[in-house]
Design an enzyme around this catalytic site. Structure first.
Site, PDB file in Angstrom:
ATOM      1  N   HIS A   2       0.846  -1.204   0.000  1.00  0.00           N
ATOM      2  CA  HIS A   2       0.000   0.000   0.000  1.00  0.00           C
ATOM      3  C   HIS A   2       0.881   1.253   0.000  1.00  0.00           C
ATOM      4  CE1 HIS A   2      -2.991   2.963   1.081  1.00  0.00           C
ATOM      5  NE2 HIS A   2      -3.919   2.065   0.768  1.00  0.00           N
ATOM      6  N   GLU A  34      -4.202   1.673  -7.353  1.00  0.00           N
ATOM      7  CA  GLU A  34      -4.536   2.790  -6.456  1.00  0.00           C
ATOM      8  C   GLU A  34      -3.593   3.937  -6.746  1.00  0.00           C
ATOM      9  OE1 GLU A  34      -6.748   1.666  -2.545  1.00  0.00           O
ATOM     10  OE2 GLU A  34      -4.604   1.778  -2.204  1.00  0.00           O
TER      11      GLU A  34
HETATM   12  P1  13P Z   1      -9.741   6.182   0.063  1.00  0.00           P
HETATM   13  O1  13P Z   1     -10.917   5.340  -0.401  1.00  0.00           O
HETATM   14  O2  13P Z   1      -9.960   6.829   1.368  1.00  0.00           O
HETATM   15  O3  13P Z   1      -9.255   7.097  -1.016  1.00  0.00           O
HETATM   16  O4  13P Z   1      -8.551   5.152   0.330  1.00  0.00           O
HETATM   17  C1  13P Z   1      -8.197   4.290  -0.669  1.00  0.00           C
HETATM   18  C2  13P Z   1      -7.222   3.355  -0.105  1.00  0.00           C
HETATM   19  O5  13P Z   1      -6.091   3.740   0.199  1.00  0.00           O
HETATM   20  C3  13P Z   1      -7.675   1.979   0.130  1.00  0.00           C
HETATM   21  O6  13P Z   1      -6.601   1.140   0.371  1.00  0.00           O
END
Ligand code: 13P
Length: 266
Positions: free
Chosen positions: A99, A166
């Protein structure tokens, strides 16, 4: 592992639940709804110390529990760490790895070792990748992140691998700036092309699951459902907001039903 099933919502609670009582009541507030969903499954990823607490309530195939990270050795002198084996014994079947909020704490080879350890323990890694900015190198950043993992990880069991795109710029900070379905599809093309090169078959890539994460909510999920090829979503901020989650579940259910059977009769 089952083949690509329903749409997945991975709820990354991050560090936003701070007591056993809150973890339990959050999970219980969505449990009954989730167990009735036809086209959606949910993986709850609480902070490490509540994994066991939440896993005790897992009695339906529609929801599962995951960890937010895990150390790649089973046990030993590693002060403060939680091992992959501990996660598994606590009831986690999935682990979020790489992450962006953790990447400054670990090297690329740490992430690859964790992915290997999670797969060796028959758990599912949710491998997060994403560029900081859509600058001229963004595609290279994505391919390099994939190489950093898969040049070091045995290329087996692709059906057990989840890739979560992401983009760092889309993860909610103070303001929401989600990617669009078009931007997600641009990234997916880059990701799949690179994975195909590394795994050497289109089938392997077909067996993996691909998620989007970054400021996703009940307002923008429909763009992805309608205009993207996505197996599910990794959500942060809304993951501890049952009201928003319920709306998102309903939108997914309606969309999937429509895809299968045409218009809803209402
Ligand atoms: P948000 O949905 O708060 O943008 O976070 C995304 C995230 O980092 C999920 O792992």
């Amino acid at each position: 592992m089952m083949k690509k099933p329903k749409k997945m919502i991975i709820a990354n609670w991050k560090m936003n639940v701070t007591s056993e009582k809150d973890a339990e009541s959050l999970f219980l507030s969505i449990k009954n709804v989730v167990s009735k969903l036809e086209y959606t499954t949910m993986v709850c990823c609480p902070p490490h110390m509540y994994v066991n607490q939440v896993a005790r309530y897992v009695d339906h195939r529609n929801y599962r529990v995951g960890g937010q990270d895990a150390y790649p050795e089973e046990s030993g002198s590693r002060t403060g760490e939680t091992s992959v084996l501990m996660m598994k014994n606590a009831g986690a079947e999935y682990v979020i790895l790489g992450h962006s909020e953790r990447r400054h704490l670990e090297t690329k080879s740490d992430v690859a070792r964790k992915v290997t350890a999670v797969l060796e323990h028959d758990m599912v890694p949710i491998i997060c990748i994403g560029e900081e900015q859509r600058d001229k190198n963004w595609k290279k950043t994505l391919t390099q992140q994939l190489r950093d993992v898969f040049n070091r990880v045995p290329k087996k069991n692709p059906e057990n691998i989840i890739i979560a795109y992401e983009p760092v710029w889309a993860i909610s900070g103070d303001k929401k700036n989600p990617a669009t379905a078009v931007e997600y599809m641009e990234a997916l093309e880059v990701i799949k092309k690179e994975l195909q090169k590394m795994f050497k078959t289109a089938k392997a890539v077909d067996d993996m699951r691909f998620l989007y994460g970054g400021s996703l909510d009940d307002k923008n999920i429909e763009d992805f459902l309608k205009n993207a090829s996505v197996d599910g979503f990794l959500v942060g901020r809304v993951s501890h907001d049952p009201r928003v989650l319920m709306t998102m579940f309903r939108l997914i259910e309606d969309h999937e039903h429509r895809e299968l059977f045409g218009q809803l009769d209402d």
